[in-house]
Design an enzyme around this catalytic site. Structure first.
Site, short mmCIF file in Angstrom:
data_model
loop_
_atom_site.label_atom_id
_atom_site.label_comp_id
_atom_site.label_asym_id
_atom_site.label_seq_id
_atom_site.Cartn_x
_atom_site.Cartn_y
_atom_site.Cartn_z
N LYS A 193 9.57 -9.04 4.90
CA LYS A 193 10.51 -9.74 5.78
C LYS A 193 11.20 -10.83 4.99
O LYS A 193 10.62 -11.39 4.07
CB LYS A 193 9.77 -10.38 6.97
CG LYS A 193 10.66 -10.66 8.15
CD LYS A 193 10.94 -9.39 8.89
CE LYS A 193 11.57 -9.57 10.22
NZ LYS A 193 11.39 -8.35 11.03
N SER A 250 15.98 3.09 10.03
CA SER A 250 16.21 2.59 8.66
C SER A 250 15.63 3.58 7.65
O SER A 250 16.20 3.82 6.59
CB SER A 250 15.51 1.25 8.46
OG SER A 250 16.32 0.20 8.93
N LYS A 291 9.44 -2.99 3.42
CA LYS A 291 10.58 -2.82 4.34
C LYS A 291 10.52 -3.88 5.42
O LYS A 291 9.46 -4.19 5.96
CB LYS A 291 10.48 -1.43 4.98
CG LYS A 291 11.70 -1.02 5.74
CD LYS A 291 12.78 -0.47 4.84
CE LYS A 291 14.11 -0.33 5.56
NZ LYS A 291 14.81 -1.61 5.70
N HIS A 314 0.84 -1.20 0.00
CA HIS A 314 0.00 0.00 0.00
C HIS A 314 0.87 1.24 0.00
O HIS A 314 0.44 2.32 -0.38
CB HIS A 314 -0.97 0.02 1.19
CG HIS A 314 -0.32 0.31 2.50
ND1 HIS A 314 0.46 -0.61 3.16
CD2 HIS A 314 -0.29 1.41 3.26
CE1 HIS A 314 0.92 -0.07 4.27
NE2 HIS A 314 0.48 1.16 4.35
N LYS A 371 3.62 -2.06 11.89
CA LYS A 371 4.64 -1.27 12.58
C LYS A 371 4.93 0.04 11.85
O LYS A 371 4.93 1.12 12.43
CB LYS A 371 5.92 -2.13 12.64
CG LYS A 371 7.01 -1.62 13.51
CD LYS A 371 8.26 -2.50 13.39
CE LYS A 371 8.06 -3.91 13.88
NZ LYS A 371 9.35 -4.64 14.04
#
Ligand code: GLU
Length: 473
Positions: free
Chosen positions: A108, A364, A72, A67, A96
């Site tokens: 992931k 990050s 990430k 979305h 998150k």
């Protein structure tokens, strides 16, 4: 899922999601889309070991949601890696990122290996081959999917990834943004290493500053003097312990695989780390008592318990014996939904993983921005700020006829370094997220726990984003 079926981490994330979805306004179809894993890449590839043997490596990359792009999330090296686990962790990344307003989808990766059983050269070959598999399938890139460190990986692996990517994509100007958590010399940002632990500290400190929350728990305001137990002395556990100790909390126990140690007077994480490095074990640390089992630390009386290792360590079985007042989930998924129920009924506050450990991905994000802008934070403004502050101070001293001490002058003058800006951006992010979640919880007293409030926060943001994309007319 019946209770006979094996534990599924993804199912447990779905369960928490469903629990929260009823407090949102979204229709069923949109909720299904938010929950689903969009792309799953399961791969096998051969790697020649140092002794000439060929080993087939099992690995994954999951993109839970696009979305917002890029996706990430970290890459873990662990013997426990499987598709279900990577899917669950990717989903947690979506939520998150939404909670902490980091504009990424969730992803992931995982390689099913025990990194301790391989030489550095073998690990390098595995990491580089994994990266080239991702490149071949368009599963990595600064605008596509950006991995980072996770359990069992760190700066070294990220340096191999960026180097492999750059050699396969010569001339790609933003290539450094294909992965985060890199060494500073390879495009990393100062402050990334301690980011998750520092974020855990900022999040809990904010919770501990809320009078009504602390009153409900029967605790005094602030982290000072709080008795903290940390499970896991990896990067996240180590830095969480460090920041709590530096701000006046007492680390009364630390647990690792081989056992746990306890000292009511407080432990110093760096000394414990050095002891473990020298002796190969956390046990027999001078001045501390060994606990019989590593898991005993989870059940020891304390104010704040920080599980900072792997998922599923506190479940329906051991949750009733946990005596902490606040549980800060530094790891991803350390509590099962059954444990949540136990803690909600006992009035124990669980500060949930998917926002509490968001410090890593937040920094990050700062690293990725640095890579896209090709300039170090602070480079443009540090001297300007210092000159301006000096000028203001000189004017004040001239007008008042008084002067400040040398140390005050140094403090006031100080222009921001990269690490100052990164820490400050992280502090702002964690405080804002904590407040947003608590507001949602306060506004709807039927929400049973903070995790559900965090999910509501995430679902609302992802739902809005999907709706605004216009896919659902
Ligand atoms: N592995 C970390 C996490 O689970 C960091 C992810 C990232 O920086 O992308 O949040």
């Amino acid at each position: 899922m019946s209770s006979q079926q094996p534990y599924s981490f993804f199912h447990s994330v779905e369960k928490s999601f469903d629990k929260a979805a009823q407090f949102t306004k979204w229709e069923k179809g949109l909720l299904e889309q938010i929950k689903a894993c969009n792309s799953i890449y399961s791969m096998r590839f051969p790697v020649k070991m140092d002794d000439g043997r060929i080993e087939v490596i099992e690995a994954y990359r999951v993109q839970h949601s696009q979305h917002k792009t890029p996706c990430k999330g970290g890459i873990r090296f662990s013997n426990e890696v499987n598709q279900d686990e990577v899917m669950a962790l990717a989903a947690l990344m979506t939520y998150k990122c939404a909670i902490v307003n980091v504009p990424f989808g969730g992803g992931k990766g995982g390689i099913r290996i025990n990194p301790r059983s391989f030489s550095a050269y073998e690990l390098e070959k595995i990491t580089r081959r994994y990266t080239s598999e991702l490149v071949k399938k368009n599963f990595i890139g600064p605008g596509i999917d950006v991995p980072a460190p996770d359990y069992g990986t760190g700066e070294r692996e990220m340096a191999w990834i960026v180097d492999t990517y750059q050699s396969l994509k010569p001339g790609e100007i933003d290539a450094a943004g294909c992965v985060t958590g890199k060494p500073v010399s390879q495009g990393g940002v100062r402050g990334r290493k301690e980011a998750t632990g520092l974020g855990v500290f900022f999040g809990i400190r904010e919770v501990c500053s809320m009078p009504e929350v602390m009153q409900r728990l029967g605790l005094t305001i602030g982290v000072e003097g709080k008795r903290v137990i940390v499970q896991g002395l990896g990067n996240v556990g180590y830095h969480s312990a460090k920041f709590f100790r530096e701000h006046g909390s007492k680390i009364i126990a630390i647990a690792e695989y081989e056992g746990a140690i306890y000292n009511e007077a407080g432990l110093n994480e760096e000394e414990v780390f050095q002891h473990r490095k020298a002796t190969g074990s956390i046990l027999n640390f001078p001045g501390a008592t060994n606990l019989a089992k590593s898991t005993d630390a989870l059940e020891t009386e304390c104010d704040i318990l920080i599980p900072a290792a792997l998922e599923n360590v506190i479940n329906g079985e051991n949750a009733p014996r946990v005596k902490a007042k606040i549980i800060g989930e530094a790891a991803n998924g350390p509590l099962t939904p059954e444990a949540d129920e136990v803690f909600a009924s006992k009035g124990i506050l669980v500060v949930p993983d998917m926002y509490l450990n968001a410090g890593g991905v937040t920094v990050s994000y700062f690293e990725w921005l640095k890579n896209l802008s090709h300039v170090r934070y602070g480079r443009m403004e540090k001297r300007f700020t210092e000159n301006l502050n000096t000028h203001i101070l000189d004017q004040i001293e001239g007008l008042t006829g008084k002067s400040v001490s040398d140390s005050e002058r140094k403090f006031i003058k100080h222009g921001p370094e990269e690490v100052d800006l990164v820490h400050s951006g992280l502090e702002e992010t964690m405080i804002t997220a904590t407040r947003e979640i608590m507001e949602i919880w306060k506004a709807n007293p039927a929400i049973p726990d903070m995790r559900t409030a965090a999910y509501v926060c995430a679902i609302n943001k992802v739902g809005t984003s999907y709706t605004e994309l216009g896919i659902f007319p």
